[in-house]
Enzyme design. Structure first.
Site, PDB file in Angstrom:
ATOM      1  N   ARG A 242       0.928  -1.170   0.082  1.00  0.00           N
ATOM      2  CA  ARG A 242       0.024  -0.189   0.011  1.00  0.00           C
ATOM      3  C   ARG A 242       0.856   1.254   0.043  1.00  0.00           C
ATOM      4  O   ARG A 242       1.847   1.452   0.586  1.00  0.00           O
ATOM      5  CB  ARG A 242      -0.643   0.028   1.115  1.00  0.00           C
ATOM      6  N   GLU A 271      -3.885   8.005  -5.161  1.00  0.00           N
ATOM      7  CA  GLU A 271      -4.311   7.109  -6.476  1.00  0.00           C
ATOM      8  C   GLU A 271      -5.259   7.857  -6.843  1.00  0.00           C
ATOM      9  O   GLU A 271      -6.207   7.927  -6.271  1.00  0.00           O
ATOM     10  CB  GLU A 271      -4.239   5.565  -5.980  1.00  0.00           C
ATOM     11  N   HIS A 290      -1.277   0.561 -10.058  1.00  0.00           N
ATOM     12  CA  HIS A 290      -1.958  -0.462  -9.322  1.00  0.00           C
ATOM     13  C   HIS A 290      -2.309  -1.572  -9.873  1.00  0.00           C
ATOM     14  O   HIS A 290      -3.507  -1.962 -10.148  1.00  0.00           O
ATOM     15  CB  HIS A 290      -3.255   0.263  -8.458  1.00  0.00           C
TER      16      HIS A 290
HETATM   17  N1  LIG Z   1      -0.954  -3.752  -5.647  1.00  0.00           N
HETATM   18  C1  LIG Z   1      -2.227  -4.674  -5.580  1.00  0.00           C
HETATM   19  O1  LIG Z   1      -2.789  -4.397  -6.619  1.00  0.00           O
HETATM   20  C2  LIG Z   1      -2.461  -5.146  -4.234  1.00  0.00           C
HETATM   21  C3  LIG Z   1      -3.426  -6.329  -4.563  1.00  0.00           C
HETATM   22  C4  LIG Z   1      -3.796  -6.945  -3.620  1.00  0.00           C
HETATM   23  C5  LIG Z   1      -3.117  -6.736  -1.996  1.00  0.00           C
HETATM   24  N2  LIG Z   1      -2.352  -5.660  -1.927  1.00  0.00           N
HETATM   25  C6  LIG Z   1      -1.876  -5.207  -0.706  1.00  0.00           C
HETATM   26  O2  LIG Z   1      -1.205  -6.221  -0.061  1.00  0.00           O
HETATM   27  C7  LIG Z   1      -1.111  -6.384   1.172  1.00  0.00           C
HETATM   28  C8  LIG Z   1      -1.060  -7.943   1.658  1.00  0.00           C
HETATM   29  O3  LIG Z   1      -1.804  -8.714   1.228  1.00  0.00           O
HETATM   30  P1  LIG Z   1      -1.697 -10.299   1.532  1.00  0.00           P
HETATM   31  O4  LIG Z   1      -2.952 -10.980   0.926  1.00  0.00           O
HETATM   32  O5  LIG Z   1      -0.442 -10.882   1.574  1.00  0.00           O
HETATM   33  O6  LIG Z   1      -2.277  -9.958   3.100  1.00  0.00           O
HETATM   34  P2  LIG Z   1      -2.175 -11.005   4.357  1.00  0.00           P
HETATM   35  O7  LIG Z   1      -2.359 -12.543   3.977  1.00  0.00           O
HETATM   36  O8  LIG Z   1      -3.384 -10.290   5.364  1.00  0.00           O
HETATM   37  O9  LIG Z   1      -0.804 -10.679   4.957  1.00  0.00           O
HETATM   38  C9  LIG Z   1      -0.334  -9.490   5.327  1.00  0.00           C
HETATM   39  C10 LIG Z   1       0.964  -9.484   6.170  1.00  0.00           C
HETATM   40  O10 LIG Z   1       1.422  -8.238   6.561  1.00  0.00           O
HETATM   41  C11 LIG Z   1       1.962  -8.815   8.056  1.00  0.00           C
HETATM   42  N3  LIG Z   1       2.158  -7.233   8.579  1.00  0.00           N
HETATM   43  C12 LIG Z   1       1.112  -6.430   9.117  1.00  0.00           C
HETATM   44  N4  LIG Z   1       1.639  -5.551   9.672  1.00  0.00           N
HETATM   45  C13 LIG Z   1       2.894  -5.672   9.663  1.00  0.00           C
HETATM   46  C14 LIG Z   1       4.023  -4.707  10.157  1.00  0.00           C
HETATM   47  N5  LIG Z   1       3.725  -3.697  10.659  1.00  0.00           N
HETATM   48  N6  LIG Z   1       5.145  -5.042   9.661  1.00  0.00           N
HETATM   49  C15 LIG Z   1       5.563  -6.179   9.036  1.00  0.00           C
HETATM   50  N7  LIG Z   1       4.494  -7.152   8.414  1.00  0.00           N
HETATM   51  C16 LIG Z   1       3.397  -6.675   8.998  1.00  0.00           C
HETATM   52  C17 LIG Z   1       1.124  -9.712   8.357  1.00  0.00           C
HETATM   53  O11 LIG Z   1       1.862 -10.582   9.595  1.00  0.00           O
HETATM   54  P3  LIG Z   1       1.836 -10.017  11.033  1.00  0.00           P
HETATM   55  O12 LIG Z   1       0.295  -9.863  11.347  1.00  0.00           O
HETATM   56  O13 LIG Z   1       2.375 -11.360  11.706  1.00  0.00           O
HETATM   57  O14 LIG Z   1       2.637  -8.812  11.172  1.00  0.00           O
HETATM   58  C18 LIG Z   1       0.786 -10.620   7.291  1.00  0.00           C
HETATM   59  O15 LIG Z   1       2.060 -11.511   7.202  1.00  0.00           O
HETATM   60  C19 LIG Z   1      -2.970  -6.202   1.316  1.00  0.00           C
HETATM   61  O16 LIG Z   1      -3.244  -5.915   2.761  1.00  0.00           O
HETATM   62  C20 LIG Z   1      -2.820  -5.055   0.231  1.00  0.00           C
HETATM   63  O17 LIG Z   1      -2.720  -3.594   1.075  1.00  0.00           O
HETATM   64  C21 LIG Z   1      -1.859  -4.971  -3.009  1.00  0.00           C
END
Ligand SMILES: NC(=O)c1ccc[n+]([C@@H]2O[C@H](COP(=O)([O-])OP(=O)(O)OC[C@H]3O[C@@H](n4cnc5c(N)ncnc54)[C@H](OP(=O)(O)O)[C@@H]3O)[C@@H](O)[C@H]2O)c1
Length: 329
Positions: A242, A271, A290
Site C-alpha cells: 500500500r 491514487e 496499481h
Molecule cells: N498492488 C495491488 O494490486 C495489491 C493487490 C492485493 C493486495 N495488495 C496489498 O497487499 C497487502 C498484503 O496482502 P496479503 O494477501 O498478503 O495479506 P495478508 O495475507 O493479510 O498478509 C499481510 C501480512 O502483513 C504482515 N504485517 C502486518 N503489519 C505488519 C508490520 N507492521 N510489519 C511487518 N509485517 C506486517 C502480517 O503479519 P503479522 O500480522 O504477523 O505482522 C501478514 O503476514 C494487502 O493488505 C493489500 O494492501 C495490493
C-alpha cells in the site's frame, strides 16, 4: 440461502455456483439499482433476506456499481458473511462490517500474479532490458553486463499470502530471503524471520526490499528517511503493498541523495498518482498504476475461492481469509 452478487457476476459465475451448491438463491443487483431474483422477481431493498454478499472484481472496473453495491450491503440487516475480492481491508466499509459482527473474508486470488510481477521487476532491475530495447530500436549491436539475482538477499516485509508467494519465488531464483512480520506462524518460507523492530538493523545486508504489508497504523510510513538511509547502495525497493507504507517525500530525497538504486512502485500515497508528482519522471523509478494484480486468471481464482468458502460456510467449517477486529490495527 440468499446470496447477493452484481448482475455481471451472476451472468459470469451464477451457473457454476448453482451447479456446485444446492439450496442457494442468487440475488442480483441490477445496474438500474433494482434487486432481483433469478426469475426476475424484484425484492424490497429493505427486506431482501440476503445472508451472504460476494463483492466481485467488476465492482471496481469502470462503470462498476461500487457505490450502489456497498450502499445496499450496509443496509442488509440479515447479512452474516461478506466475501471480498480484495486482499486489503483498509477501506472503511470493511472495518464497519467487521465491527458489526459480519463474518468477513479477504481474497488471496492476487498473490500469484503479484509475486510474478515482483519477479519481473527484480529481474529487470538486475538485467536492464530497457538498454537492449533502446539498442534494438536504433539497430545497434550493444552489449552490457548485468548482475545475477542468485546470491542476492531479499527482505520481504509482510509475510501473508502475497509475501509468502514472493519469498518462495525469490528462493527459487537462489536468493536468500529475510521475512518480516509481527507474529511468527512457524511455516514461513524464508531463510530468516525478523520482527519489525529489528528490520532497520539488517537492511545493510539486503539488495531487494519487497513491501507486501497492508495499510494499518503500524505500517504507516514504515519506509521513512531512517529506513531508506539504512538501505544498501544500489538496492531496490518494490512496493506492491500500500502507498501509505512509504513516505514518498523521503523516498524522493533518498533516490536523489541516498544509497537507493531504484524503486518499482505499484501503489502510492494518493491514487491515481497526481500528474504533477515528481515520481513520474524520476530516472530511478518504475511506475505501474496499481496494476500488479490484474492477471486474467483472477476471475477464475475469485470464483474458486468463493465457491470453496461457500461450501465451508454451509458446513460450518472455518473459512479461508477471515479478517477479525484484531487484524484492523
Ligand atoms: N498492488 C495491488 O494490486 C495489491 C493487490 C492485493 C493486495 N495488495 C496489498 O497487499 C497487502 C498484503 O496482502 P496479503 O494477501 O498478503 O495479506 P495478508 O495475507 O493479510 O498478509 C499481510 C501480512 O502483513 C504482515 N504485517 C502486518 N503489519 C505488519 C508490520 N507492521 N510489519 C511487518 N509485517 C506486517 C502480517 O503479519 P503479522 O500480522 O504477523 O505482522 C501478514 O503476514 C494487502 O493488505 C493489500 O494492501 C495490493
Amino acid at each position: 440461502m440468499r446470496l447477493l452478487l452484481t448482475e455481471p457476476a451472476v451472468r459470469a459465475s451464477g451457473e457454476a455456483l448453482l451447479a456446485a451448491h444446492t439450496g442457494i438463491e442468487l440475488v442480483a443487483l441490477r445496474p438500474d439499482g433494482a434487486v432481483v431474483l433469478s426469475d426476475g422477481t424484484e425484492l424490497d431493498r429493505e427486506d431482501t433476506g440476503v445472508e451472504v454478499a460476494w463483492a466481485t472484481s467488476d465492482l471496481y472496473e469502470e462503470g462498476g456499481q461500487l457505490r450502489a453495491f456497498f450502499g445496499l450491503v450496509r443496509r442488509l440487516g440479515t447479512l452474516r458473511w461478506f466475501q471480498s475480492q480484495a486482499a486489503g481491508f483498509d477501506a472503511p466499509i470493511f472495518a464497519e462490517l467487521i465491527r458489526k459482527g459480519v463474518l468477513f473474508t479477504k481474497s488471496d486470488a492476487h498473490s500469484v500474479p503479484i509475486a510474478e510481477f515482483v519477479l519481473r521487476a527484480v529481474l529487470d532491475h538486475h538485467q536492464r532490458p530497457e538498454r537492449w530495447a533502446a539498442a534494438q530500436a536504433a539497430r545497434r549491436w550493444e552489449r552490457h553486463e548485468f548482475d545475477e539475482v542468485s546470491g542476492s538477499t531479499w527482505m520481504v516485509v509482510g509475510l501473508g499470502s502475497i509475501g509468502a508467494e514472493v519469498a518462495r519465488r525469490g528462493r527459487a531464483l537462489g536468493a536468500r530471503v529475510i521475512g518480516v512480520r509481527r507474529r511468527r506462524a512457524g511455516d514461513e518460507p524464508v531463510d530468516e524471520l525478523v520482527t519489525p523492530d529489528r528490520l532497520v538493523g539488517v537492511l545493510g545486508e539486503v539488495d531487494v526490499v519487497v513491501l507486501c504489508a497492508p495499510a494499518n497504523a503500524s505500517t504507516k510510513h514504515l519506509v521513512d528517511a531512517a529506513f531508506l538511509a539504512a538501505m544498501r547502495s544500489g538496492s531496490l525497493l518494490v512496493n506492491i503493498g500500500r502507498g501509505s507504507v512509504v513516505d514518498e517525500a523521503a523516498l524522493l530525497e533518498a533516490l536523489d541523495r541516498g544509497p537507493l538504486g531504484g524503486a518499482v512502485l505499484d501503489v502510492f500515497e494518493t491514487e491515481p498518482l497526481p500528474e504533477d508528482s515528481p515520481l513520474w519522471a524520476h530516472p530511478k523509478v518504475v511506475i505501474t498504476p496499481h496494476n500488479s494484480a490484474l492477471a486474467t486468471a483472477r476471475y477464475r481464482r475469485q470464483l474458486e475461492l468463493f465457491s470453496e468458502n461457500l461450501g465451508r460456510y454451509r458446513r460450518g467449517e472455518p473459512l479461508r481469509g477471515v479478517v477479525t477486529e484484531a487484524d484492523l490495527d
